[in-house]
Design an enzyme around this catalytic site. Sequence first.
Site, PDB file in Angstrom:
ATOM      1  N   CYS A  73      17.462 -26.950 -21.889  1.00  0.00           N
ATOM      2  CA  CYS A  73      16.826 -28.141 -21.407  1.00  0.00           C
ATOM      3  C   CYS A  73      15.651 -27.627 -20.622  1.00  0.00           C
ATOM      4  O   CYS A  73      15.716 -26.807 -19.645  1.00  0.00           O
ATOM      5  CB  CYS A  73      17.917 -28.758 -20.415  1.00  0.00           C
ATOM      6  N   CYS A  81      15.793 -28.383 -17.034  1.00  0.00           N
ATOM      7  CA  CYS A  81      16.471 -27.294 -16.144  1.00  0.00           C
ATOM      8  C   CYS A  81      15.656 -25.837 -15.906  1.00  0.00           C
ATOM      9  O   CYS A  81      15.759 -25.350 -14.917  1.00  0.00           O
ATOM     10  CB  CYS A  81      17.807 -26.995 -16.992  1.00  0.00           C
ATOM     11  N   ASP A 141       3.853 -35.128 -14.129  1.00  0.00           N
ATOM     12  CA  ASP A 141       3.949 -35.117 -15.331  1.00  0.00           C
ATOM     13  C   ASP A 141       2.634 -34.001 -16.133  1.00  0.00           C
ATOM     14  O   ASP A 141       1.459 -34.363 -15.833  1.00  0.00           O
ATOM     15  CB  ASP A 141       4.040 -36.522 -15.811  1.00  0.00           C
ATOM     16  N   HIS A 184      22.055 -30.819 -13.639  1.00  0.00           N
ATOM     17  CA  HIS A 184      21.809 -31.291 -15.104  1.00  0.00           C
ATOM     18  C   HIS A 184      22.579 -32.512 -15.181  1.00  0.00           C
ATOM     19  O   HIS A 184      23.901 -32.320 -15.113  1.00  0.00           O
ATOM     20  CB  HIS A 184      22.019 -30.200 -16.322  1.00  0.00           C
ATOM     21  N   ASN A 231      14.013 -44.046 -18.079  1.00  0.00           N
ATOM     22  CA  ASN A 231      14.235 -44.393 -19.262  1.00  0.00           C
ATOM     23  C   ASN A 231      15.319 -43.478 -19.768  1.00  0.00           C
ATOM     24  O   ASN A 231      15.790 -42.544 -19.464  1.00  0.00           O
ATOM     25  CB  ASN A 231      12.961 -43.366 -20.504  1.00  0.00           C
ATOM     26  N   GLY A 248      13.643 -45.305 -24.868  1.00  0.00           N
ATOM     27  CA  GLY A 248      12.210 -44.321 -25.110  1.00  0.00           C
ATOM     28  C   GLY A 248      12.395 -42.851 -24.518  1.00  0.00           C
ATOM     29  O   GLY A 248      11.383 -42.151 -24.151  1.00  0.00           O
ATOM     30  N   HIS A 291      17.200 -34.897 -19.635  1.00  0.00           N
ATOM     31  CA  HIS A 291      17.578 -34.516 -18.250  1.00  0.00           C
ATOM     32  C   HIS A 291      17.025 -35.917 -17.317  1.00  0.00           C
ATOM     33  O   HIS A 291      15.806 -35.887 -17.308  1.00  0.00           O
ATOM     34  CB  HIS A 291      16.819 -33.326 -17.703  1.00  0.00           C
ATOM     35  N   HIS A 314      15.467 -38.095 -15.251  1.00  0.00           N
ATOM     36  CA  HIS A 314      14.253 -38.026 -14.236  1.00  0.00           C
ATOM     37  C   HIS A 314      13.644 -39.519 -13.958  1.00  0.00           C
ATOM     38  O   HIS A 314      13.764 -40.496 -14.509  1.00  0.00           O
ATOM     39  CB  HIS A 314      12.944 -37.216 -15.030  1.00  0.00           C
ATOM     40  N   HIS A 369      10.242 -41.384 -13.111  1.00  0.00           N
ATOM     41  CA  HIS A 369       8.681 -41.344 -13.045  1.00  0.00           C
ATOM     42  C   HIS A 369       8.364 -42.203 -11.787  1.00  0.00           C
ATOM     43  O   HIS A 369       8.654 -43.204 -11.668  1.00  0.00           O
ATOM     44  CB  HIS A 369       8.210 -42.099 -14.344  1.00  0.00           C
TER      45      HIS A 369
HETATM   46  P1  5GP Z   1      10.744 -39.673 -20.825  1.00  0.00           P
HETATM   47  O1  5GP Z   1       9.926 -40.118 -22.196  1.00  0.00           O
HETATM   48  O2  5GP Z   1      11.785 -38.879 -21.472  1.00  0.00           O
HETATM   49  O3  5GP Z   1      10.917 -40.559 -19.854  1.00  0.00           O
HETATM   50  O4  5GP Z   1       9.629 -38.834 -20.198  1.00  0.00           O
HETATM   51  C1  5GP Z   1       9.506 -37.393 -20.221  1.00  0.00           C
HETATM   52  C2  5GP Z   1       8.185 -37.025 -19.486  1.00  0.00           C
HETATM   53  O5  5GP Z   1       8.018 -35.614 -19.436  1.00  0.00           O
HETATM   54  C3  5GP Z   1       7.027 -37.338 -20.481  1.00  0.00           C
HETATM   55  O6  5GP Z   1       6.114 -38.293 -19.614  1.00  0.00           O
HETATM   56  C4  5GP Z   1       6.357 -35.918 -20.668  1.00  0.00           C
HETATM   57  O7  5GP Z   1       4.574 -35.875 -20.367  1.00  0.00           O
HETATM   58  C5  5GP Z   1       6.910 -35.139 -19.709  1.00  0.00           C
HETATM   59  N1  5GP Z   1       7.196 -33.413 -19.932  1.00  0.00           N
HETATM   60  C6  5GP Z   1       7.842 -33.217 -21.142  1.00  0.00           C
HETATM   61  N2  5GP Z   1       7.599 -31.865 -21.090  1.00  0.00           N
HETATM   62  C7  5GP Z   1       7.031 -31.552 -20.012  1.00  0.00           C
HETATM   63  C8  5GP Z   1       6.737 -30.502 -19.391  1.00  0.00           C
HETATM   64  O8  5GP Z   1       7.017 -29.182 -20.017  1.00  0.00           O
HETATM   65  N3  5GP Z   1       6.056 -30.415 -18.093  1.00  0.00           N
HETATM   66  C9  5GP Z   1       5.841 -31.465 -17.441  1.00  0.00           C
HETATM   67  N4  5GP Z   1       5.390 -31.089 -16.375  1.00  0.00           N
HETATM   68  N5  5GP Z   1       6.118 -32.780 -17.936  1.00  0.00           N
HETATM   69  C10 5GP Z   1       6.642 -32.764 -19.415  1.00  0.00           C
HETATM   70 ZN    ZN Z   2      18.446 -30.287 -17.665  1.00  0.00          ZN
END
Ligand code: 5GP
Ligand code: ZN
Length: 114
Positions: free
Chosen positions: A3, A6, A29, A45, A86, A92, A97, A99, A101
Site C-alpha cells: 500500500c 502505508c 498531494d 491501514h 473518496n 473515484g 488507504h 485519506h 483531502h
Molecule cells: P483518491 O483519488 O484516491 O481520493 O486520491 C489519491 C490522491 O493521492 C491523488 O490526489 C494523488 O495525486 C495522490 N497520490 C498518489 N500517489 C501519491 C504519492 O506517492 N505521493 C503523494 N504525496 N500523493 C500521491
Molecule cells: Zn495502507
Amino acid sequence: MDCIFCKIANKEIPSSIVFENDRVIAFRDINPVAPVHILVIPKNHVESVQHLNEEHYDDLKEIFKAIKEIAVKEGIDKTGYRVISNYGKDGGQEVNHLHFHILGGETIGKLRCK
Ligand code: 5GP
Ligand code: ZN
C-alpha cells in the site's frame, strides 16, 4: 502490505510531511489541484470510510484534530477549505488507504457531479 500510503506513513517512500503524531500523518498531494492540497491519513491501514468501525474512532478523532491544526498552519482556517474522502469506483478512489483531502488557498469550485 503493498500500500503506497502505508509506505509513506513508514517513510519508505518520501513525501512532503506537514503534520505527524502517533496515529496520523499528513503530506502534500503529489498532484495538487489547489494551492493547498494535503492528504491526511491514519497510520493504521484501513481502506475507506465504508470500512470504518469502532476500532478506528480514536484515529478519526485525531484526524479531525489534525485537519484543524493543519488549516491554521497553512493559513486557510479563516478563508476556508474543503475536506473530501473518496470511496470506491463511483467515488473515484484511487488509493485504497483511507485519506482526507484538504483543499484550499483559493475558492474551490462547486462540485458538479454531472
Ligand atoms: P483518491 O483519488 O484516491 O481520493 O486520491 C489519491 C490522491 O493521492 C491523488 O490526489 C494523488 O495525486 C495522490 N497520490 C498518489 N500517489 C501519491 C504519492 O506517492 N505521493 C503523494 N504525496 N500523493 C500521491
Ligand atoms: Zn495502507
